[in-house]
Design a protein around this motif. Structure first.
Motif, PDB file in Angstrom:
ATOM      1  N   LEU A  11       0.849  -1.186   0.000  1.00 21.71           N
ATOM      2  CA  LEU A  11       0.000   0.000   0.000  1.00 21.71           C
ATOM      3  C   LEU A  11       0.888   1.241   0.000  1.00 21.71           C
ATOM      4  O   LEU A  11       1.839   1.336   0.791  1.00 21.71           O
ATOM      5  CB  LEU A  11      -0.892  -0.010   1.239  1.00 21.71           C
ATOM      6  CG  LEU A  11      -1.735   1.245   1.503  1.00 21.71           C
ATOM      7  CD1 LEU A  11      -2.752   1.441   0.400  1.00 21.71           C
ATOM      8  CD2 LEU A  11      -2.412   1.130   2.864  1.00 21.71           C
ATOM      9  N   ARG A  13       0.807   5.737  -0.833  1.00 18.36           N
ATOM     10  CA  ARG A  13      -0.010   6.927  -1.078  1.00 18.36           C
ATOM     11  C   ARG A  13       0.219   7.442  -2.496  1.00 18.36           C
ATOM     12  O   ARG A  13       1.283   7.237  -3.078  1.00 18.36           O
ATOM     13  CB  ARG A  13       0.326   8.022  -0.087  1.00 18.36           C
ATOM     14  CG  ARG A  13      -0.016   7.676   1.356  1.00 18.36           C
ATOM     15  CD  ARG A  13       0.310   8.849   2.283  1.00 18.36           C
ATOM     16  NE  ARG A  13       0.063   8.521   3.677  1.00 18.36           N
ATOM     17  CZ  ARG A  13      -1.119   8.623   4.261  1.00 18.36           C
ATOM     18  NH1 ARG A  13      -2.174   9.039   3.569  1.00 18.36           N
ATOM     19  NH2 ARG A  13      -1.260   8.316   5.534  1.00 18.36           N
ATOM     20  N   PRO A  14      -0.748   8.147  -3.052  1.00 24.48           N
ATOM     21  CA  PRO A  14      -0.543   8.757  -4.375  1.00 24.48           C
ATOM     22  C   PRO A  14       0.708   9.624  -4.387  1.00 24.48           C
ATOM     23  O   PRO A  14       0.980  10.350  -3.432  1.00 24.48           O
ATOM     24  CB  PRO A  14      -1.807   9.598  -4.555  1.00 24.48           C
ATOM     25  CG  PRO A  14      -2.840   8.889  -3.747  1.00 24.48           C
ATOM     26  CD  PRO A  14      -2.112   8.362  -2.541  1.00 24.48           C
ATOM     27  N   LYS A  86      -0.275   6.529  -8.996  1.00 27.88           N
ATOM     28  CA  LYS A  86      -1.623   7.090  -9.026  1.00 27.88           C
ATOM     29  C   LYS A  86      -2.621   6.022  -8.573  1.00 27.88           C
ATOM     30  O   LYS A  86      -2.343   4.824  -8.685  1.00 27.88           O
ATOM     31  CB  LYS A  86      -1.975   7.509 -10.453  1.00 27.88           C
ATOM     32  CG  LYS A  86      -0.993   8.471 -11.097  1.00 27.88           C
ATOM     33  CD  LYS A  86      -1.364   8.732 -12.544  1.00 27.88           C
ATOM     34  CE  LYS A  86      -0.378   9.664 -13.217  1.00 27.88           C
ATOM     35  NZ  LYS A  86      -0.737   9.913 -14.641  1.00 27.88           N
ATOM     36  N   PRO A  87      -3.771   6.428  -8.102  1.00 29.48           N
ATOM     37  CA  PRO A  87      -4.782   5.430  -7.708  1.00 29.48           C
ATOM     38  C   PRO A  87      -5.118   4.455  -8.836  1.00 29.48           C
ATOM     39  O   PRO A  87      -5.381   3.268  -8.566  1.00 29.48           O
ATOM     40  CB  PRO A  87      -5.989   6.297  -7.339  1.00 29.48           C
ATOM     41  CG  PRO A  87      -5.391   7.579  -6.859  1.00 29.48           C
ATOM     42  CD  PRO A  87      -4.187   7.791  -7.739  1.00 29.48           C
ATOM     43  N   GLU A  88      -5.075   4.913 -10.062  1.00 27.23           N
ATOM     44  CA  GLU A  88      -5.380   4.030 -11.191  1.00 27.23           C
ATOM     45  C   GLU A  88      -4.295   2.997 -11.462  1.00 27.23           C
ATOM     46  O   GLU A  88      -4.468   2.123 -12.311  1.00 27.23           O
ATOM     47  CB  GLU A  88      -5.670   4.832 -12.463  1.00 27.23           C
ATOM     48  CG  GLU A  88      -4.636   5.881 -12.802  1.00 27.23           C
ATOM     49  CD  GLU A  88      -5.007   7.266 -12.298  1.00 27.23           C
ATOM     50  OE1 GLU A  88      -5.481   7.389 -11.142  1.00 27.23           O
ATOM     51  OE2 GLU A  88      -4.800   8.236 -13.074  1.00 27.23           O
ATOM     52  N   THR A  90      -3.500   0.982  -9.147  1.00 23.53           N
ATOM     53  CA  THR A  90      -3.902  -0.111  -8.266  1.00 23.53           C
ATOM     54  C   THR A  90      -4.289  -1.340  -9.075  1.00 23.53           C
ATOM     55  O   THR A  90      -5.137  -1.270  -9.970  1.00 23.53           O
ATOM     56  CB  THR A  90      -5.070   0.323  -7.378  1.00 23.53           C
ATOM     57  OG1 THR A  90      -4.645   1.383  -6.519  1.00 23.53           O
ATOM     58  CG2 THR A  90      -5.583  -0.849  -6.542  1.00 23.53           C
ATOM     59  N   THR A 115      -1.547  -1.320  -4.152  1.00 22.26           N
ATOM     60  CA  THR A 115      -2.695  -0.460  -3.874  1.00 22.26           C
ATOM     61  C   THR A 115      -2.203   0.954  -3.642  1.00 22.26           C
ATOM     62  O   THR A 115      -1.345   1.183  -2.793  1.00 22.26           O
ATOM     63  CB  THR A 115      -3.478  -0.949  -2.654  1.00 22.26           C
ATOM     64  OG1 THR A 115      -3.911  -2.291  -2.865  1.00 22.26           O
ATOM     65  CG2 THR A 115      -4.695  -0.066  -2.400  1.00 22.26           C
ATOM     66  N   SER A 117      -3.484   4.493  -2.543  1.00 17.93           N
ATOM     67  CA  SER A 117      -4.630   5.117  -1.895  1.00 17.93           C
ATOM     68  C   SER A 117      -4.169   6.027  -0.770  1.00 17.93           C
ATOM     69  O   SER A 117      -3.152   5.762  -0.120  1.00 17.93           O
ATOM     70  CB  SER A 117      -5.568   4.039  -1.330  1.00 17.93           C
ATOM     71  OG  SER A 117      -6.626   4.626  -0.601  1.00 17.93           O
ATOM     72  N   SER A 118      -4.909   7.094  -0.562  1.00 15.31           N
ATOM     73  CA  SER A 118      -4.603   7.985   0.545  1.00 15.31           C
ATOM     74  C   SER A 118      -5.374   7.564   1.800  1.00 15.31           C
ATOM     75  O   SER A 118      -5.230   8.192   2.852  1.00 15.31           O
ATOM     76  CB  SER A 118      -4.936   9.431   0.171  1.00 15.31           C
ATOM     77  OG  SER A 118      -6.273   9.535  -0.269  1.00 15.31           O
TER      78      SER A 118
END
Length: 118
Positions: A11, A13-14, A86-88, A90, A115, A117-118
């Motif tokens: 995991l 963060r962006p 970026k989230p995309e 993931t 993943t 995600s913030s």
């Protein structure tokens, strides 16, 4: 036969970075190519990055300029450095190896989850 073992997912963060590793069970220069693919829920598996035994590198359009594929022949390992995530991005990331044969034979790792995600 080639066994592929991936590691390095997680995991993040962006805007962050991760490095994925794929260790092969034999000399990677005996293979036509190695690379990374990814599959997000509800989507088809897509090419992320690929490197041939002749050092030709191909990147998917969505990761150009952010991801870098490399290899260490002494360790029979291919890496994927992922920056500016970026989230995309993931998805489950899969290591792929192509063996020289007619027709070519594809091998896949078990996959590692990334993943963003913030």
């Amino acid at each position: 036969q080639v066994q592929l073992v991936e590691s390095g997912g997680g995991l993040v963060r962006p805007g962050g970075s991760l490095r994925l590793s794929c260790a092969a069970s034999r000399n990677i220069f005996s293979l036509t190519a190695m690379g990374w693919y990814r599959q997000a829920p509800g989507k088809q598996r897509e090419l992320v990055a690929r490197i041939t035994s002749g050092t030709t590198i191909t990147y998917g359009d969505s990761v150009k300029g952010r991801f870098t594929i490399s290899r260490d022949s002494a360790k029979n390992t291919v890496y994927l450095q992922m920056n500016s995530l970026k989230p995309e991005d993931t998805a489950v990331y899969y290591c792929n190896a192509v063996e020289t044969a007619i027709p070519p034979v594809n091998y896949w790792g078990q996959g590692t989850q990334v993943t963003v995600s913030s």
